[in-house]
Write a protein that holds these residues in place. Structure first.
Motif, PDB file in Angstrom:
ATOM      1  N   ASN A 139       0.828  -1.125  -0.030  1.00  0.00           N
ATOM      2  CA  ASN A 139      -0.100  -0.095  -0.211  1.00  0.00           C
ATOM      3  C   ASN A 139       0.898   1.494  -0.083  1.00  0.00           C
ATOM      4  N   ALA A 148      -5.050   2.664   8.822  1.00  0.00           N
ATOM      5  CA  ALA A 148      -6.387   2.086   8.694  1.00  0.00           C
ATOM      6  C   ALA A 148      -6.855   1.169  10.039  1.00  0.00           C
ATOM      7  N   TRP A 151      -1.350   0.569   6.796  1.00  0.00           N
ATOM      8  CA  TRP A 151      -1.484   1.866   6.023  1.00  0.00           C
ATOM      9  C   TRP A 151      -2.282   1.850   4.960  1.00  0.00           C
ATOM     10  N   SER A 152      -3.253   2.868   4.680  1.00  0.00           N
ATOM     11  CA  SER A 152      -4.072   2.561   3.358  1.00  0.00           C
ATOM     12  C   SER A 152      -3.143   2.884   2.083  1.00  0.00           C
TER      13      SER A 152
END
Length: 162
Positions: A41, A88, A93-94
């Motif tokens: 990501n 998130a 992590w997004s």
């Protein structure tokens, strides 16, 4: 030429000794930390650098160089843009997103995020290099402005001068 190189080598070989004798401190045994893989990501095949985490720990900002998602990549394959990811659920992590315009116009590298609504960036857009500040608004980020503002004064003729 060989003599010149020997002289230069001799001077350079003496620098650590000169530094110690003059009381100059220099770093020994510098410890570099291994980069942490943050997963697909955030990490890409491009170069990511200058990571900064927002004060609340929920946003990761970083500079990404040479990525096809950078705004000016089609003109310059070395283009640098500021990207971000949010924390998130579960501490993951997004998917990273390009911060976009107006912040990313020309080369940009993140310097700091002193609070959740301010970014301090280093950049060279349109030929100007320097430290600038961008503020978050309800419409997004403002165009980065000079970190220092000069006060305008007027001369005897009423003309603006710095």
């Amino acid at each position: 030429m060989k003599k010149l190189l020997c002289i230069l080598w001799g001077v350079m070989a003496c620098l650590p000794t000169l530094a110690q004798n003059e009381g100059i401190n220099y770093l020994k045994n510098i410890e570099y930390y291994k980069a942490e893989d943050l997963g697909g990501n955030v990490n890409s095949k491009s170069d990511e650098s200058y990571p900064v985490i927002s004060p609340d720990g929920k946003i990761l900002y970083f500079t990404r160089e040479g990525h096809p998602g950078n705004i000016e990549y089609k003109y310059d394959k070395r283009d640098q843009d500021i990207w971000y990811a949010t924390m998130a659920a579960g501490g993951i992590w997004s998917l990273a997103k390009n911060l976009g315009k107006p912040v990313n116009e020309g080369y940009r590298s993140l310097v700091n995020a002193p609070n959740n609504n301010t970014l301090i960036v280093w950049g060279a857009p349109k030929g100007y290099t320097g430290v600038k500040v961008s503020k978050r608004t309800s419409d997004g980020w403002t165009t980065p402005e000079n970190f220092y503002r000069h006060k305008t004064r007027k001369n005897a003729k009423g003309e603006n001068i710095l």
